[in-house]
Design a protein around this motif. Sequence first.
Motif, PDB file in Angstrom:
ATOM      1  N   GLY A  54       0.804  -1.213   0.000  1.00 26.65           N
ATOM      2  CA  GLY A  54       0.000   0.000   0.000  1.00 26.65           C
ATOM      3  C   GLY A  54       0.837   1.263   0.000  1.00 26.65           C
ATOM      4  O   GLY A  54       0.423   2.299  -0.526  1.00 26.65           O
ATOM      5  N   GLU A  55       2.027   1.187   0.591  1.00 22.68           N
ATOM      6  CA  GLU A  55       2.908   2.355   0.634  1.00 22.68           C
ATOM      7  C   GLU A  55       3.375   2.778  -0.750  1.00 22.68           C
ATOM      8  O   GLU A  55       3.848   3.895  -0.936  1.00 22.68           O
ATOM      9  N   ASP A  56       3.244   1.890  -1.721  1.00 14.59           N
ATOM     10  CA  ASP A  56       3.683   2.211  -3.081  1.00 14.59           C
ATOM     11  C   ASP A  56       2.657   3.050  -3.842  1.00 14.59           C
ATOM     12  O   ASP A  56       2.956   3.525  -4.938  1.00 14.59           O
ATOM     13  N   TYR A  57       1.470   3.231  -3.269  1.00 15.67           N
ATOM     14  CA  TYR A  57       0.382   3.876  -3.997  1.00 15.67           C
ATOM     15  C   TYR A  57      -0.081   5.131  -3.260  1.00 15.67           C
ATOM     16  O   TYR A  57      -0.467   5.078  -2.090  1.00 15.67           O
ATOM     17  N   TYR A  58      -0.063   6.231  -3.976  1.00 12.12           N
ATOM     18  CA  TYR A  58      -0.395   7.533  -3.385  1.00 12.12           C
ATOM     19  C   TYR A  58      -1.782   7.537  -2.754  1.00 12.12           C
ATOM     20  O   TYR A  58      -1.963   8.002  -1.624  1.00 12.12           O
ATOM     21  N   VAL A  59      -2.782   7.021  -3.470  1.00 10.74           N
ATOM     22  CA  VAL A  59      -4.150   7.113  -2.962  1.00 10.74           C
ATOM     23  C   VAL A  59      -4.312   6.301  -1.680  1.00 10.74           C
ATOM     24  O   VAL A  59      -5.039   6.717  -0.759  1.00 10.74           O
ATOM     25  N   ASP A 186     -10.137  11.838  -4.729  1.00  6.59           N
ATOM     26  CA  ASP A 186      -8.881  12.521  -4.439  1.00  6.59           C
ATOM     27  C   ASP A 186      -8.687  13.639  -5.452  1.00  6.59           C
ATOM     28  O   ASP A 186      -8.744  13.404  -6.665  1.00  6.59           O
ATOM     29  N   SER A 187      -8.464  14.853  -4.972  1.00  8.67           N
ATOM     30  CA  SER A 187      -8.401  16.004  -5.872  1.00  8.67           C
ATOM     31  C   SER A 187      -7.158  15.999  -6.750  1.00  8.67           C
ATOM     32  O   SER A 187      -7.144  16.615  -7.812  1.00  8.67           O
ATOM     33  N   ARG A 188      -6.116  15.308  -6.333  1.00  5.74           N
ATOM     34  CA  ARG A 188      -4.872  15.298  -7.115  1.00  5.74           C
ATOM     35  C   ARG A 188      -4.938  14.296  -8.266  1.00  5.74           C
ATOM     36  O   ARG A 188      -4.501  14.603  -9.385  1.00  5.74           O
ATOM     37  N   THR A 189      -5.482  13.110  -8.001  1.00  2.96           N
ATOM     38  CA  THR A 189      -5.479  12.045  -9.006  1.00  2.96           C
ATOM     39  C   THR A 189      -6.836  11.832  -9.666  1.00  2.96           C
ATOM     40  O   THR A 189      -6.916  11.203 -10.719  1.00  2.96           O
ATOM     41  N   GLY A 190      -7.911  12.322  -9.035  1.00  2.14           N
ATOM     42  CA  GLY A 190      -9.248  12.081  -9.560  1.00  2.14           C
ATOM     43  C   GLY A 190      -9.779  10.701  -9.242  1.00  2.14           C
ATOM     44  O   GLY A 190     -10.838  10.309  -9.750  1.00  2.14           O
ATOM     45  N   VAL A 191      -9.086   9.943  -8.389  1.00  2.00           N
ATOM     46  CA  VAL A 191      -9.523   8.590  -8.033  1.00  2.00           C
ATOM     47  C   VAL A 191     -10.738   8.669  -7.112  1.00  2.00           C
ATOM     48  O   VAL A 191     -10.723   9.373  -6.099  1.00  2.00           O
ATOM     49  N   PHE A 218     -13.089  -1.377 -10.562  1.00  2.00           N
ATOM     50  CA  PHE A 218     -12.957  -0.228  -9.659  1.00  2.00           C
ATOM     51  C   PHE A 218     -11.510  -0.106  -9.168  1.00  2.00           C
ATOM     52  O   PHE A 218     -10.942   0.995  -9.123  1.00  2.00           O
ATOM     53  N   ALA A 219     -10.906  -1.250  -8.811  1.00  2.00           N
ATOM     54  CA  ALA A 219      -9.502  -1.252  -8.398  1.00  2.00           C
ATOM     55  C   ALA A 219      -8.600  -0.795  -9.538  1.00  2.00           C
ATOM     56  O   ALA A 219      -7.638  -0.043  -9.330  1.00  2.00           O
ATOM     57  N   ASP A 220      -8.923  -1.231 -10.744  1.00  2.00           N
ATOM     58  CA  ASP A 220      -8.138  -0.846 -11.916  1.00  2.00           C
ATOM     59  C   ASP A 220      -8.208   0.661 -12.150  1.00  2.00           C
ATOM     60  O   ASP A 220      -7.198   1.303 -12.436  1.00  2.00           O
ATOM     61  N   ARG A 221      -9.396   1.245 -11.999  1.00  2.00           N
ATOM     62  CA  ARG A 221      -9.553   2.685 -12.205  1.00  2.00           C
ATOM     63  C   ARG A 221      -8.826   3.475 -11.122  1.00  2.00           C
ATOM     64  O   ARG A 221      -8.451   4.628 -11.336  1.00  2.00           O
ATOM     65  N   ALA A 222      -8.635   2.853  -9.957  1.00  2.00           N
ATOM     66  CA  ALA A 222      -7.883   3.506  -8.885  1.00  2.00           C
ATOM     67  C   ALA A 222      -6.378   3.298  -9.041  1.00  2.00           C
ATOM     68  O   ALA A 222      -5.595   3.787  -8.222  1.00  2.00           O
ATOM     69  N   GLY A 223      -5.968   2.557 -10.085  1.00  2.00           N
ATOM     70  CA  GLY A 223      -4.549   2.307 -10.317  1.00  2.00           C
ATOM     71  C   GLY A 223      -3.968   1.246  -9.408  1.00  2.00           C
ATOM     72  O   GLY A 223      -2.750   1.192  -9.203  1.00  2.00           O
ATOM     73  N   LEU A 224      -4.821   0.356  -8.866  1.00  5.26           N
ATOM     74  CA  LEU A 224      -4.369  -0.617  -7.872  1.00  5.26           C
ATOM     75  C   LEU A 224      -4.373  -2.051  -8.396  1.00  5.26           C
ATOM     76  O   LEU A 224      -4.228  -2.993  -7.616  1.00  5.26           O
ATOM     77  N   SER A 280     -17.097   1.574  -1.905  1.00  3.89           N
ATOM     78  CA  SER A 280     -16.018   2.273  -1.205  1.00  3.89           C
ATOM     79  C   SER A 280     -14.697   1.518  -1.296  1.00  3.89           C
ATOM     80  O   SER A 280     -14.667   0.289  -1.433  1.00  3.89           O
ATOM     81  N   LEU A 281     -13.626   2.289  -1.200  1.00  8.16           N
ATOM     82  CA  LEU A 281     -12.254   1.788  -1.098  1.00  8.16           C
ATOM     83  C   LEU A 281     -11.694   2.300   0.219  1.00  8.16           C
ATOM     84  O   LEU A 281     -11.673   3.510   0.454  1.00  8.16           O
TER      85      LEU A 281
END
Length: 294
Positions: A54-59, A186-191, A218-224, A280-281
């Motif tokens: 999880g630490e590898d992902y900003y969101v 998230d305002s930075r990534t739009g996730v 949904f996970a894919d759209r969040a980049g996860l 939700s995530l």
Amino acid sequence: MSLWQHPRWMAGLCAAAVLVCAAAPAVFLTAVDAAVLGRSETVKDAYTAPTPSGEDYYVLRQLTARQEKQSNLAPVPETEEDPNRPALKMYIGAQNSLENMTNGYDYQETVNTTLQNLADGGVIAPQWAAWATDWGDATQAYVGYDGAYYPLDVPYYATDSLGFVTLKRFALEQESLYTAFSMTMDSRTGVVTQLWISAPRQGDEPPPTPGEEALLAFADRAGLENLGDWAKPENSPYPNALYSRNGQALITALVSPYEYSGWTNAAGTVTSQRWFLSLSLQPFSEEDLPQLVP
């Protein structure tokens, strides 16, 4: 006999020397290959790809920070200020009531596009996106107790101190105000991290609930998607859920009936039978995962 007097011989000898020098590496490598052919040795420290976390992902870092700050909220004791003490970094949550949110006319297209993308990507059924973006017309408005006028054909938004934006659409049920749609991103990534949609209930057959493929989308759209270990958690109270041990993240989806209850001066208590979709995530350690109670 001097070679200088026989230039052709000299050129031939030079050419032969060049050929010998050029062939020497090939002869050497051929000999080495022949010596080691058929032999194998174990590499002492074989390379292994790192396991994502999880630490590898900003969101996920942002969601974890918000969760920690929300859990640590406590009244600050009133003491005399120390000028040498560093300022406290307080978490300020997003406001949820219409009166405390900001008219988001400029974000209406963002809401429409985001929900349409979720529908096109198979995350939610198209009818959920249609219900969420049923803006009505410019004549719909709510008048607050203080006389303030709030048009209801636009979204309203609020932002917390970590940059998460909550966008909402409000509507009237027999002149009683209710939340028709809420989305946090998230305002930075739009996730999109949370989605809640209300829909009219016209029977006992529920609208479509996002299944496993939808949650993976949904996970894919969040980049996860590269966490690589999304699976249904055991003994979960959510019939539709995916958990990643690598990312310490939980995705849940639920469609359920509910009864809206409100109040108006003219009609008194107002009730309405409706459906809601919750998606939700959230960050979750494995030991803290929700479990069915026997």
